[in-house]
Design a protein around this motif. Structure first.
Motif, PDB file in Angstrom:
ATOM      1  N   ASN A 146      20.345  30.025  56.069  1.00  0.00           N
ATOM      2  CA  ASN A 146      21.065  31.132  56.710  1.00  0.00           C
ATOM      3  C   ASN A 146      21.851  31.879  55.645  1.00  0.00           C
ATOM      4  O   ASN A 146      22.712  31.300  54.978  1.00  0.00           O
ATOM      5  CB  ASN A 146      22.007  30.628  57.809  1.00  0.00           C
ATOM      6  N   ALA A 152      26.797  35.340  61.872  1.00  0.00           N
ATOM      7  CA  ALA A 152      27.160  33.920  62.021  1.00  0.00           C
ATOM      8  C   ALA A 152      28.062  33.640  63.226  1.00  0.00           C
ATOM      9  O   ALA A 152      28.179  32.511  63.677  1.00  0.00           O
ATOM     10  CB  ALA A 152      27.837  33.417  60.746  1.00  0.00           C
ATOM     11  N   VAL A 159      20.100  31.865  64.836  1.00  0.00           N
ATOM     12  CA  VAL A 159      21.322  31.528  64.113  1.00  0.00           C
ATOM     13  C   VAL A 159      21.858  30.148  64.516  1.00  0.00           C
ATOM     14  O   VAL A 159      22.331  29.383  63.677  1.00  0.00           O
ATOM     15  CB  VAL A 159      22.401  32.616  64.408  1.00  0.00           C
ATOM     16  N   MET A 175      26.141  33.554  52.088  1.00  0.00           N
ATOM     17  CA  MET A 175      26.892  32.765  53.065  1.00  0.00           C
ATOM     18  C   MET A 175      27.934  31.885  52.361  1.00  0.00           C
ATOM     19  O   MET A 175      29.082  31.798  52.792  1.00  0.00           O
ATOM     20  CB  MET A 175      25.922  31.902  53.882  1.00  0.00           C
ATOM     21  N   GLY A 391      26.836  29.990  63.842  1.00  0.00           N
ATOM     22  CA  GLY A 391      25.825  29.992  62.782  1.00  0.00           C
ATOM     23  C   GLY A 391      26.193  29.131  61.598  1.00  0.00           C
ATOM     24  O   GLY A 391      25.329  28.691  60.850  1.00  0.00           O
ATOM     25  N   VAL A 392      27.496  28.888  61.412  1.00  0.00           N
ATOM     26  CA  VAL A 392      27.949  28.024  60.326  1.00  0.00           C
ATOM     27  C   VAL A 392      27.909  26.571  60.775  1.00  0.00           C
ATOM     28  O   VAL A 392      27.401  25.692  60.073  1.00  0.00           O
ATOM     29  CB  VAL A 392      29.374  28.422  59.869  1.00  0.00           C
TER      30      VAL A 392
END
Length: 396
Positions: A146, A152, A159, A175, A391-392
């Motif tokens: 990603n 995110a 995601v 990122m 997304g993280v």
């Protein structure tokens, strides 16, 4: 929000494997061409790294709001063309992002080529974070990376659901840089004095960020139309300026809290006022000199001087939101002056947090003079508010 528990693209086994890279190519289009390629350029270091290590690269993104169905005006074609031009490699555009077409394109990839999937949002399942749709996407990659910080904060299939279905997953260079810079800022683990500059139209849009920053900063500078609400709360007559009448009490509470926390809160001393948003010229005025038919559309010269003086003493600066209606040339001077002052701070860590402030920095040609220029507006604000980004978290 830290990088703890997240693998770097450097440490993923990518040689000879298909690497699905979620990028943020949600770029403005003008006449069927990419109007601003900043986000595409930001993904290039990760993509080059993967190609150099012999990976078969598949990039995927959304573009615009096509309402869950194919719409030619939101095709990824201009972005794929721009990527090919910037990288000097062949980029093959698939006719969809799932199904036989993209599988064939990915299967036929030769070394040094990149496959670009068609707009993810041509399928309603993307925004619904649908696990079955994610499983279809997963058929196109052995490794997941990603590099789309700008997306995110969305719990969307490509995601959030997809990375959980691929064991070898991690963060791209962009990122990593975003989480590193914004992580420090959000935790307040920075050199002091730490000054935050907030602009934009509404207090309501930045309320959670205001409250989070009050716990961390030594000084808070407020410009843009949101400053009007604070000044109106102090009793200033703002003419026809945008004022959130239902947020006056809240503005007073924030000012009281800043006082209690000994945070120096700076508001504009003067403005550049005009007769409306399409005015072609403005004049400098103090708050009590704004006419009944006039609007405050930029900070004035005294405010620029006071804000710049405070910034020159800072060791860390976070900026989000323009100081005025900078897209109108007559009211752009305040935003540009703040960008210039920040770009000249030697020895300070300067971070620009997404959205219009990034556009202003790009337009002044000073982007490379800042410590970090974020590619994510909503994502950077949510991270500063202390919220978890789907997304993280999905990469851990």
């Amino acid at each position: 929000m830290s990088l703890e528990g997240i693998r770097s693209v450097r440490d993923l086994p990518v040689e000879g494997r298909r690497v699905f890279v979620r990028v943020d190519f949600n770029v403005p289009l003008e006449g069927g061409k990419v109007g601003d390629d900043t986000r595409i350029r930001a993904a290039i270091p990760t993509l080059r790294h993967l190609l150099e290590r012999g990976a078969r690269v598949v990039v995927a993104s959304h573009l615009g709001r096509p309402k869950g169905a194919p719409d030619p005006k939101y095709s990824m074609e201009p972005a794929a063309q721009k990527l090919a031009e910037l990288m000097g490699v062949e980029v093959l555009l698939a006719d969809d992002c799932v199904g036989d077409g993209p599988r064939k394109v990915v299967q036929d990839l030769r070394e040094g080529q990149i496959a670009c999937l068609e707009n993810l949002r041509f399928h309603a399942e993307e925004e619904k974070n649908d696990a079955q749709f994610a499983a279809e996407l997963a058929k196109l990659g052995d490794v997941y990376v990603n590099d789309a910080f700008g997306a995110a904060h969305r719990a969307h299939a490509s995601v959030a659901a997809l990375p959980k279905q691929i064991r070898d997953r991690g963060a791209g260079f962009l990122m990593e840089a975003e989480l590193d810079a914004l992580g420090k800022i959000s935790k307040g683990e920075v050199q002091r004095p730490y000054v935050a500059v907030l602009g934009g139209a509404k207090v309501s849009d930045k309320l959670a960020v205001l409250e989070a920053l009050l716990q961390k900063v030594d000084a808070l500078i407020i410009g843009g139309a949101m400053a009007n609400t604070f000044l109106a709360a102090k009793g200033a007559s703002m003419g026809k300026s945008l004022v959130e009448q239902d947020k006056l009490a809240l503005a007073r509470t924030i000012m009281t809290r800043a006082g209690e926390r000994k945070v120096d809160l700076l508001l504009p001393d003067d403005f550049v006022v005009g007769t409306g948003l399409d005015a072609t010229s403005g004049r400098a005025a103090l708050p009590d000199e704004i006419g009944a038919e006039e609007m405050a559309l930029d900070i004035g010269p005294k405010s620029v001087e006071a804000f710049s003086k405070k910034l020159r003493g800072a060791k860390t600066v976070f900026w989000n939101g323009p100081m005025g209606l900078f897209e109108n040339e007559a009211f752009a001077a305040g935003t540009r002056a703040i960008a210039k002052t920040m770009s000249e701070l030697s020895g300070a860590f300067t971070v620009v947090g997404g959205g219009d402030s990034v556009a202003a920095v790009q337009e002044t040609g000073l982007a490379d003079k800042f410590g970090h220029v974020s590619t994510g507006g909503g994502a950077s604000l949510e991270l500063l508010e202390g919220r978890k980004l789907p997304g993280v978290d999905a990469l851990r």
